[in-house]
Design a protein around this motif. Sequence first.
Motif, PDB file in Angstrom:
ATOM      1  N   ASP A   1     -24.531  26.359  15.595  1.00  0.00           N
ATOM      2  CA  ASP A   1     -23.856  25.262  16.279  1.00  0.00           C
ATOM      3  C   ASP A   1     -23.571  25.574  17.734  1.00  0.00           C
ATOM      4  O   ASP A   1     -23.555  24.675  18.580  1.00  0.00           O
ATOM      5  CB  ASP A   1     -22.534  24.943  15.566  1.00  0.00           C
TER       6      ASP A   1
ATOM      7  N   HIS B   1     -24.357  17.348  19.113  1.00  0.00           N
ATOM      8  CA  HIS B   1     -22.983  17.681  18.748  1.00  0.00           C
ATOM      9  C   HIS B   1     -21.960  17.185  19.768  1.00  0.00           C
ATOM     10  O   HIS B   1     -20.767  17.454  19.611  1.00  0.00           O
ATOM     11  CB  HIS B   1     -22.827  19.200  18.612  1.00  0.00           C
TER      12      HIS B   1
ATOM     13  N   HIS C   1     -17.016  19.970  16.312  1.00  0.00           N
ATOM     14  CA  HIS C   1     -17.742  20.791  17.274  1.00  0.00           C
ATOM     15  C   HIS C   1     -17.010  20.812  18.617  1.00  0.00           C
ATOM     16  O   HIS C   1     -16.933  21.861  19.282  1.00  0.00           O
ATOM     17  CB  HIS C   1     -19.165  20.262  17.458  1.00  0.00           C
TER      18      HIS C   1
END
Length: 315
Positions: A156, A288, A294
């Motif tokens: 991520d 994201h 996030h």
Amino acid sequence: MPRSGEPGPAPRPDVDLNLLLALDALLDEGSVRGAARRLHLSEPAMSRTLGRIRKALGDPVLVRAGHAMVPTPYALAVRAEVGAVVERARAVFAGPGAQDLRTVERTLTVVGQDSLAAAFAPALFARAAEEAPGVRLRFLPESRLDAPLLREGAADLEVGVIDTVAPELRVERFREDVMVGVVRPGHPLLEGRMTPRRFAAADHLTVSRKGRMTGPLDAALAERGLERRVVGTVATYPASLFILLRTDLVGLDTSWSRPLTDALGLVTFPVPLELPPLALAMAWHPRHDTDPAHAWLRGCVRDVVRQGPESVRPG
């Protein structure tokens, strides 16, 4: 309308959106047991769901490799898109207003140097326990193959010295740092004036996940007609610190790793050379951008890196 005698469009297959949630969990966990636990299902139920996913996609998705399960090439190709679809669905059903992070159950993956994880992870875990107890943080080391982990959805966030020029990534710079020398207490190099020649004459240990024994320091020494003797290399900074503690070797480190060097009682000193600065930054994929979880992670990393690894404490 199709002409007479021509076939019409193929009927769309019924899509069970619950399979997307299950597929996302399976690809993230890499196991039926982990996905079942995450979705609060029994293992037999998750195994049946995996069977339905395989039938719907016409692909095994996860295959056995020794004692673990690994994703197929097709699963790797769709992993990022599956995760993005699930994130968008969560945002839709969350409704207007800020998402309550205390209700989020999710694993967020950060990739970067292990020295960064060792320095900043304690503060990040403390922040997660207080603000998002259902969020699990997974730290992965940098890949020696330079795999596009962010684009493929395997990670991520990337934190460290970001040298990518990929146009599809977002990059936020925090600050510039510079390499410092590291030696054990009482090292002979600490006695007297530190000069480039004395520094180069010592035996050096390098850190490289690719096994390289040269770097910007060697270029700076070459400009002065000097060359250092590198006696070896290791893949991680923590490993190098334990070696430096028990030898007369000289290593390099950054100021963000001070919690590690201080904990071991090692001594850092300015390198007597003009070295290029290191830009500490984080990078992520644009899918994201509007994801609340996030965005929370990016904010936490931003706070901890800018304020220092001791900025967030439990309680």
